[in-house]
Design a protein around this motif. Structure first.
Motif, PDB file in Angstrom:
ATOM      1  N   LEU A  87       0.851  -0.979   0.020  1.00 29.30           N
ATOM      2  CA  LEU A  87      -0.020  -0.006  -0.020  1.00 29.30           C
ATOM      3  C   LEU A  87       1.026   1.138  -0.111  1.00 29.30           C
ATOM      4  CD1 LEU A  87      -2.806  -1.122   2.476  1.00 29.30           C
ATOM      5  CD2 LEU A  87      -2.610  -0.993   0.086  1.00 29.30           C
ATOM      6  N   ASP A  88       2.036   1.325   0.604  1.00 27.66           N
ATOM      7  CA  ASP A  88       2.818   2.163   0.608  1.00 27.66           C
ATOM      8  C   ASP A  88       3.490   2.477  -0.773  1.00 27.66           C
ATOM      9  OD1 ASP A  88       2.444   2.828   3.353  1.00 27.66           O
ATOM     10  OD2 ASP A  88       3.848   1.520   3.946  1.00 27.66           O
ATOM     11  N   LEU A  89       3.762   1.832  -1.556  1.00 24.06           N
ATOM     12  CA  LEU A  89       4.409   1.693  -2.912  1.00 24.06           C
ATOM     13  C   LEU A  89       3.276   2.426  -3.988  1.00 24.06           C
ATOM     14  CD1 LEU A  89       5.779  -2.126  -3.167  1.00 24.06           C
ATOM     15  CD2 LEU A  89       6.874   0.253  -2.247  1.00 24.06           C
ATOM     16  N   VAL A  90       2.157   2.556  -3.400  1.00 24.11           N
ATOM     17  CA  VAL A  90       1.222   3.285  -4.263  1.00 24.11           C
ATOM     18  C   VAL A  90       1.553   4.722  -4.298  1.00 24.11           C
ATOM     19  CG1 VAL A  90      -1.285   4.109  -4.956  1.00 24.11           C
ATOM     20  CG2 VAL A  90      -0.799   1.671  -4.369  1.00 24.11           C
ATOM     21  N   ALA A  91       1.889   5.453  -2.919  1.00 19.74           N
ATOM     22  CA  ALA A  91       2.330   6.787  -3.034  1.00 19.74           C
ATOM     23  C   ALA A  91       3.528   6.916  -3.659  1.00 19.74           C
ATOM     24  CB  ALA A  91       2.332   7.051  -1.381  1.00 19.74           C
ATOM     25  N   ILE A  92       4.762   6.320  -3.887  1.00 18.87           N
ATOM     26  CA  ILE A  92       5.531   6.591  -4.719  1.00 18.87           C
ATOM     27  C   ILE A  92       5.848   6.359  -6.039  1.00 18.87           C
ATOM     28  CG2 ILE A  92       6.992   6.567  -2.507  1.00 18.87           C
ATOM     29  CD1 ILE A  92       8.371   3.939  -3.484  1.00 18.87           C
ATOM     30  N   GLY A  93       4.478   5.735  -6.406  1.00 13.49           N
ATOM     31  CA  GLY A  93       4.118   5.475  -7.993  1.00 13.49           C
ATOM     32  C   GLY A  93       4.866   4.161  -8.481  1.00 13.49           C
ATOM     33  N   LEU A  94       5.394   3.220  -7.477  1.00  9.19           N
ATOM     34  CA  LEU A  94       5.933   1.977  -8.066  1.00  9.19           C
ATOM     35  C   LEU A  94       4.903   1.064  -8.464  1.00  9.19           C
ATOM     36  CD1 LEU A  94       8.602   0.555  -8.246  1.00  9.19           C
ATOM     37  CD2 LEU A  94       8.363  -0.109  -5.977  1.00  9.19           C
ATOM     38  N   ILE A  95       3.848   0.864  -7.880  1.00 10.53           N
ATOM     39  CA  ILE A  95       2.526   0.120  -8.313  1.00 10.53           C
ATOM     40  C   ILE A  95       1.126   0.939  -8.263  1.00 10.53           C
ATOM     41  CG2 ILE A  95       3.757  -2.043  -7.812  1.00 10.53           C
ATOM     42  CD1 ILE A  95       1.978  -2.263  -5.587  1.00 10.53           C
ATOM     43  N   ALA A  96       0.308   0.463  -9.082  1.00 15.07           N
ATOM     44  CA  ALA A  96      -1.138   1.001  -9.069  1.00 15.07           C
ATOM     45  C   ALA A  96      -1.835   0.454  -7.618  1.00 15.07           C
ATOM     46  CB  ALA A  96      -1.881   0.363 -10.317  1.00 15.07           C
ATOM     47  N   ALA A  97      -2.900   1.448  -7.482  1.00 15.04           N
ATOM     48  CA  ALA A  97      -3.549   0.991  -6.199  1.00 15.04           C
ATOM     49  C   ALA A  97      -4.088  -0.500  -6.328  1.00 15.04           C
ATOM     50  CB  ALA A  97      -4.685   2.051  -6.132  1.00 15.04           C
ATOM     51  N   GLU A  98      -4.835  -0.715  -7.387  1.00 15.62           N
ATOM     52  CA  GLU A  98      -5.456  -2.146  -7.453  1.00 15.62           C
ATOM     53  C   GLU A  98      -4.537  -3.131  -7.156  1.00 15.62           C
ATOM     54  OE1 GLU A  98      -5.303  -0.232 -10.738  1.00 15.62           O
ATOM     55  OE2 GLU A  98      -6.854   1.054  -9.454  1.00 15.62           O
ATOM     56  N   GLU A  99      -3.137  -2.933  -7.916  1.00 10.50           N
ATOM     57  CA  GLU A  99      -2.103  -4.194  -7.624  1.00 10.50           C
ATOM     58  C   GLU A  99      -1.683  -4.345  -6.207  1.00 10.50           C
ATOM     59  OE1 GLU A  99       0.676  -7.036  -8.563  1.00 10.50           O
ATOM     60  OE2 GLU A  99      -1.340  -6.549  -9.236  1.00 10.50           O
ATOM     61  N   ALA A 100      -1.633  -3.089  -5.589  1.00  9.64           N
ATOM     62  CA  ALA A 100      -1.098  -2.794  -4.268  1.00  9.64           C
ATOM     63  C   ALA A 100      -2.132  -3.542  -3.285  1.00  9.64           C
ATOM     64  CB  ALA A 100      -1.126  -1.381  -3.751  1.00  9.64           C
ATOM     65  N   ARG A 101      -3.587  -3.267  -3.517  1.00  8.61           N
ATOM     66  CA  ARG A 101      -4.527  -3.924  -2.576  1.00  8.61           C
ATOM     67  C   ARG A 101      -4.672  -5.469  -2.892  1.00  8.61           C
ATOM     68  NH1 ARG A 101      -6.357  -3.145   1.578  1.00  8.61           N
ATOM     69  NH2 ARG A 101      -6.718  -1.003   1.148  1.00  8.61           N
ATOM     70  N   ARG A 102      -4.431  -5.913  -4.140  1.00  8.05           N
ATOM     71  CA  ARG A 102      -4.239  -7.421  -4.410  1.00  8.05           C
ATOM     72  C   ARG A 102      -2.961  -7.860  -3.519  1.00  8.05           C
ATOM     73  NH1 ARG A 102      -1.613 -11.159  -7.013  1.00  8.05           N
ATOM     74  NH2 ARG A 102      -0.383  -9.870  -8.217  1.00  8.05           N
ATOM     75  N   LEU A 103      -1.963  -7.335  -3.452  1.00  6.48           N
ATOM     76  CA  LEU A 103      -0.754  -7.735  -2.824  1.00  6.48           C
ATOM     77  C   LEU A 103      -0.835  -7.773  -1.348  1.00  6.48           C
ATOM     78  CD1 LEU A 103       1.899  -6.395  -5.350  1.00  6.48           C
ATOM     79  CD2 LEU A 103       1.553  -8.642  -4.866  1.00  6.48           C
ATOM     80  N   HIS A 104      -1.558  -6.474  -0.800  1.00  7.61           N
ATOM     81  CA  HIS A 104      -1.735  -6.436   0.334  1.00  7.61           C
ATOM     82  C   HIS A 104      -2.740  -7.470   0.980  1.00  7.61           C
ATOM     83  CE1 HIS A 104      -2.410  -4.414   4.310  1.00  7.61           C
ATOM     84  NE2 HIS A 104      -3.528  -4.652   4.245  1.00  7.61           N
ATOM     85  N   ASP A 105      -3.808  -7.787   0.106  1.00  8.45           N
ATOM     86  CA  ASP A 105      -4.554  -8.951   0.487  1.00  8.45           C
ATOM     87  C   ASP A 105      -4.098 -10.173   0.624  1.00  8.45           C
ATOM     88  OD1 ASP A 105      -6.610  -7.093   1.049  1.00  8.45           O
ATOM     89  OD2 ASP A 105      -7.724  -7.164  -1.088  1.00  8.45           O
ATOM     90  N   LEU A 106      -3.229 -10.436  -0.175  1.00 12.85           N
ATOM     91  CA  LEU A 106      -2.436 -11.797  -0.253  1.00 12.85           C
ATOM     92  C   LEU A 106      -1.526 -11.882   0.845  1.00 12.85           C
ATOM     93  CD1 LEU A 106      -1.144 -11.970  -4.007  1.00 12.85           C
ATOM     94  CD2 LEU A 106      -2.643 -13.843  -2.686  1.00 12.85           C
ATOM     95  N   GLU A 107      -0.851 -10.810   1.445  1.00 14.35           N
ATOM     96  CA  GLU A 107       0.051 -10.689   2.489  1.00 14.35           C
ATOM     97  C   GLU A 107      -0.756 -10.900   3.856  1.00 14.35           C
ATOM     98  OE1 GLU A 107       2.872  -7.389   2.076  1.00 14.35           O
ATOM     99  OE2 GLU A 107       3.560  -8.313   0.457  1.00 14.35           O
ATOM    100  N   THR A 108      -1.904 -10.086   4.103  1.00 14.73           N
ATOM    101  CA  THR A 108      -2.569 -10.196   5.038  1.00 14.73           C
ATOM    102  C   THR A 108      -3.917 -10.853   5.197  1.00 14.73           C
ATOM    103  OG1 THR A 108      -3.702  -8.251   4.382  1.00 14.73           O
ATOM    104  CG2 THR A 108      -1.585  -8.006   5.682  1.00 14.73           C
ATOM    105  N   ALA A 109      -4.176 -11.546   4.289  1.00 15.94           N
ATOM    106  CA  ALA A 109      -5.442 -12.275   4.006  1.00 15.94           C
ATOM    107  C   ALA A 109      -6.014 -13.134   5.456  1.00 15.94           C
ATOM    108  CB  ALA A 109      -5.607 -13.358   2.890  1.00 15.94           C
ATOM    109  N   ALA A 110      -4.985 -13.899   6.025  1.00 19.95           N
ATOM    110  CA  ALA A 110      -5.201 -14.802   7.214  1.00 19.95           C
ATOM    111  C   ALA A 110      -5.517 -13.871   8.458  1.00 19.95           C
ATOM    112  CB  ALA A 110      -4.081 -15.708   7.552  1.00 19.95           C
ATOM    113  N   THR A 111      -5.382 -12.601   8.299  1.00 21.54           N
ATOM    114  CA  THR A 111      -5.458 -11.923   9.587  1.00 21.54           C
ATOM    115  C   THR A 111      -6.865 -11.037   9.516  1.00 21.54           C
ATOM    116  OG1 THR A 111      -4.781  -9.641   8.500  1.00 21.54           O
ATOM    117  CG2 THR A 111      -2.985 -11.045   9.798  1.00 21.54           C
ATOM    118  N   VAL A 112      -7.305 -11.410   8.468  1.00 24.78           N
ATOM    119  CA  VAL A 112      -8.917 -10.836   8.546  1.00 24.78           C
ATOM    120  C   VAL A 112      -9.885 -12.176   8.718  1.00 24.78           C
ATOM    121  CG1 VAL A 112     -10.892  -9.928   7.091  1.00 24.78           C
ATOM    122  CG2 VAL A 112      -8.497  -9.179   6.811  1.00 24.78           C
ATOM    123  N   ARG A 113     -10.746 -11.802   9.721  1.00 21.46           N
ATOM    124  CA  ARG A 113     -11.744 -13.060  10.239  1.00 21.46           C
ATOM    125  C   ARG A 113     -12.838 -12.727   9.355  1.00 21.46           C
ATOM    126  NH1 ARG A 113     -10.713 -16.382  15.033  1.00 21.46           N
ATOM    127  NH2 ARG A 113      -8.740 -15.787  15.633  1.00 21.46           N
TER     128      ARG A 113
END
Length: 180
Positions: free
Chosen positions: A154-180
């Motif tokens: 999600l922080d990579l969006v702010a510096i223009g390295l990846i798009a918001a959609e890709e950041a959300r997908r990657l963030h969800d992959l990394e943290t999916a198990a923490t969401v009940r």
């Protein structure tokens, strides 16, 4: 032999569904001399917060207890109950006698506290072989490590390295198990 930078990675699993992919990838990285797994523990924290630990290696339980767990020593967790805790404390005391400050940081990471209840976790201590030449070059130039950390997608969006959609997908992959 020089040892590369060492990192402890803690991976959580709510409902593990292992098919050998993780071990296969770690083996591929070892074969390419990118990383080496120094030690690994499987930890399960039940709904009451009680912890069960299993050493992940090709060592027998007796060998693991005799040799000690490097991860267990780092986080203050004995592989064999009280006896394992005593062995880890003895090793830590020996290091302190040698003038090495062990576990003296009040801000230290409490790995076990971070594992959610009713969750399995893999604690993997890896050595980054790829980083040895870079670290040595930095040292020869008079440089040193001040800090390090992984950056959230999600922080990579702010510096223009990846798009918001890709950041959300990657963030969800990394943290999916923490969401009940």
């Amino acid at each position: 032999m020089a040892i590369g930078p060492v990192q402890l990675i803690v991976l959580g699993f709510r409902h593990p569904d292992f098919h050998g992919e993780i071990i296969a990838e770690l083996e591929r990285l070892r074969q390419s001399d990118t990383v080496r797994v120094i030690d690994a523990l499987a930890v399960y924290k039940d709904k009451r917060g009680e912890v069960e630990v299993e050493h992940l290696s090709n060592l027998s339980r007796e060998e693991a207890v005799e040799l000690g767990s490097k991860v267990g020593a780092l986080i203050g967790l004995g592989i064999d109950g009280e006896a394992g805790m005593a062995a880890g404390a003895t090793r830590g005391a020996a290091s302190a006698e040698d003038g090495i400050a062990v576990f003296d940081d009040p801000q230290a990471w409490d790995v076990l506290a971070d594992i959610p209840e009713d969750t399995a976790a893999a604690l993997i201590l890896i050595e980054h072989h790829w980083a040895v030449p870079l670290r040595d070059a930095i040292a020869r130039a008079g440089g040193f490590r001040i800090g390090d950390g992984f950056i959230s997608p999600l922080d990579l969006v702010a510096i223009g390295l990846i798009a918001a959609e890709e950041a959300r997908r990657l963030h969800d992959l990394e943290t999916a198990a923490t969401v009940r």
